[in-house]
Design an enzyme around this catalytic site. Structure first.
Site, PDB file in Angstrom:
ATOM      1  N   LYS A  74      -6.464   1.305  -8.687  1.00 10.29           N
ATOM      2  CA  LYS A  74      -6.926   2.476  -9.449  1.00 10.29           C
ATOM      3  C   LYS A  74      -5.800   2.975 -10.332  1.00 10.29           C
ATOM      4  CE  LYS A  74      -4.376   5.647  -7.068  1.00 10.29           C
ATOM      5  NZ  LYS A  74      -3.319   6.519  -7.661  1.00 10.29           N
ATOM      6  N   PRO A 117       0.566  -4.547  -6.743  1.00  9.30           N
ATOM      7  CA  PRO A 117       1.925  -4.239  -6.289  1.00  9.30           C
ATOM      8  C   PRO A 117       1.951  -3.017  -5.374  1.00  9.30           C
ATOM      9  CG  PRO A 117       1.892  -4.683  -8.648  1.00  9.30           C
ATOM     10  CD  PRO A 117       0.468  -4.566  -8.216  1.00  9.30           C
ATOM     11  N   GLY A 150       1.756   3.332  -6.980  1.00 13.40           N
ATOM     12  CA  GLY A 150       0.792   4.371  -7.318  1.00 13.40           C
ATOM     13  C   GLY A 150      -0.554   3.841  -7.735  1.00 13.40           C
ATOM     14  N   LEU A 151      -0.877   2.615  -7.286  1.00 12.47           N
ATOM     15  CA  LEU A 151      -2.131   1.964  -7.678  1.00 12.47           C
ATOM     16  C   LEU A 151      -3.162   1.931  -6.553  1.00 12.47           C
ATOM     17  CD1 LEU A 151      -0.564  -0.988  -9.704  1.00 12.47           C
ATOM     18  CD2 LEU A 151      -1.586   1.109 -10.610  1.00 12.47           C
ATOM     19  N   GLY A 201      -3.327   0.298  -3.621  1.00 18.45           N
ATOM     20  CA  GLY A 201      -3.711  -0.956  -2.984  1.00 18.45           C
ATOM     21  C   GLY A 201      -3.971  -0.823  -1.503  1.00 18.45           C
ATOM     22  N   GLY A 202      -3.104  -0.128  -0.780  1.00 22.49           N
ATOM     23  CA  GLY A 202      -3.311   0.045   0.657  1.00 22.49           C
ATOM     24  C   GLY A 202      -4.562   0.832   0.968  1.00 22.49           C
ATOM     25  N   SER A 235      -7.219   1.077  -0.968  1.00 20.29           N
ATOM     26  CA  SER A 235      -8.373   0.249  -1.324  1.00 20.29           C
ATOM     27  C   SER A 235      -8.665  -0.773  -0.235  1.00 20.29           C
ATOM     28  CB  SER A 235      -8.113  -0.437  -2.657  1.00 20.29           C
ATOM     29  OG  SER A 235      -9.257  -1.144  -3.096  1.00 20.29           O
ATOM     30  N   ASP A 282      -6.393   8.816  -0.761  1.00 20.99           N
ATOM     31  CA  ASP A 282      -7.129   8.039  -1.757  1.00 20.99           C
ATOM     32  C   ASP A 282      -8.258   7.204  -1.160  1.00 20.99           C
ATOM     33  OD1 ASP A 282      -5.648   8.948  -3.899  1.00 20.99           O
ATOM     34  OD2 ASP A 282      -4.285   7.244  -3.938  1.00 20.99           O
TER      35      ASP A 282
END
Length: 296
Positions: free
Chosen positions: A19, A104, A108-109, A111-112, A114, A146
């Site tokens: 995200k 990565p 701040g994307l 991944g964990g 999601s 998130d």
């Protein structure tokens, strides 16, 4: 994959998207220390792959990841998500989870988060639990701020500590150039650093006004955590400036960083920018997603 007669193992393979935050404002703090947010998140076409297997053999839970920097034990959010499902469902089974990571970590994307949401949804399907999306979001909120966003996994505005998710209409097509420098930023550190900053003037903390069917104007792309992170990581400010010079119509740090992204109306310009920034870290040319990817 549906369970067949006599079959002892059930498996499912799903894509877990990353995200970006188009807007992130910290509007308060609860007595327990959790920060209250107003944020707009959009899933993007950068994915981890999550493989889940459930067997009726001796109970156990194993999480493996092909990225050695990502822990596979009890500190992994995917592990905690599976353990939470077992606890809530009163389940005793052997669960194996394999994470093929491309998102990565520490960027701040999400991944964990999601991956954790994908495990919640995958086990709900595999075990035929029949839990509603609202129930899955409630469980996700117990894992991380998130995680509830990634349950419906569509553009949304988040409130509370991230547990109040309100969908917004899908955004028009854009090319997103995502640059992840060769370092990560600690999320707890970023929030602690933000708490130490003096408050901003009310005029610079205007709530974001969403216009259906439109990307936010450049001035609405804002992230309160940039005030905390960019002074300590001037490379990120330099990356933002480079994306602007290369023609991005909007540039922002995602979440607590370290990823920075630029929005491009035309793909050829985005391709040129992605090529020009290869020396600055991992570069991805992706797009926004209107909804969740399908499971295989």
């Amino acid at each position: 994959m549906a369970k067949r007669k006599g079959q002892r193992m059930r498996t499912i393979q799903s894509l877990a998207p990353a995200k970006i935050n188009l807007y992130l404002r910290i509007v308060g703090r609860r007595p327990d220390g959790y920060h209250l947010l107003d944020s707009v998140l959009v899933p993007i076409s950068l994915y981890d792959e999550v493989h889940i297997s459930v067997a009726s053999s001796a109970p156990g839970l194993v999480v493996r990841c092909d990225d050695p920097t990502v822990p596979g034990g009890e500190t992994n959010l995917a592990y905690r998500a599976a353990a939470l499902v077992c606890q809530e469902a009163g389940l005793r089974a052997r669960i194996s989870i394999h994470l093929h990571t491309r998102i990565p970590a520490g960027a701040g994307l999400g991944g964990g988060s999601s991956n954790a949401a994908t495990v919640l949804k995958g086990l709900n399907t595999l075990l035929a639990l029949g839990w509603t999306e609202a129930r899955l979001c409630q469980l996700g909120a117990r894992l991380g701020a998130d995680v509830p966003f990634f349950i419906p996994c569509r553009p949304a505005r988040l409130a509370g500590i991230g547990d109040i998710v309100t969908p917004v209409p899908a955004l028009p097509a854009r090319s997103v150039v995502l640059v992840v420098p060769p370092f990560s930023v600690s999320t707890p550190w970023a929030y602690r650093r933000f708490d130490e900053l003096p408050p901003v003037e009310p005029a610079s903390a205007r709530p974001w006004q969403f216009i259906p069917g439109e990307w936010p104007a450049r001035e609405w792309l804002s992230n309160d955590l940039e005030r905390a992170v960019l002074p300590a990581y001037p490379q990120l400010a330099a990356l933002k400036a480079a994306l602007r010079r290369l023609g991005a119509e909007g540039v922002l740090m995602s979440g607590s960083g370290s990823a920075v992204f630029g929005l491009f109306r035309h793909r050829p310009a985005a391709e040129q920018a992605a090529s020009a920034l290869q020396a600055h870290g991992r570069v991805f040319l992706v797009g926004p997603l209107p909804g969740p990817p399908g499971a295989a």
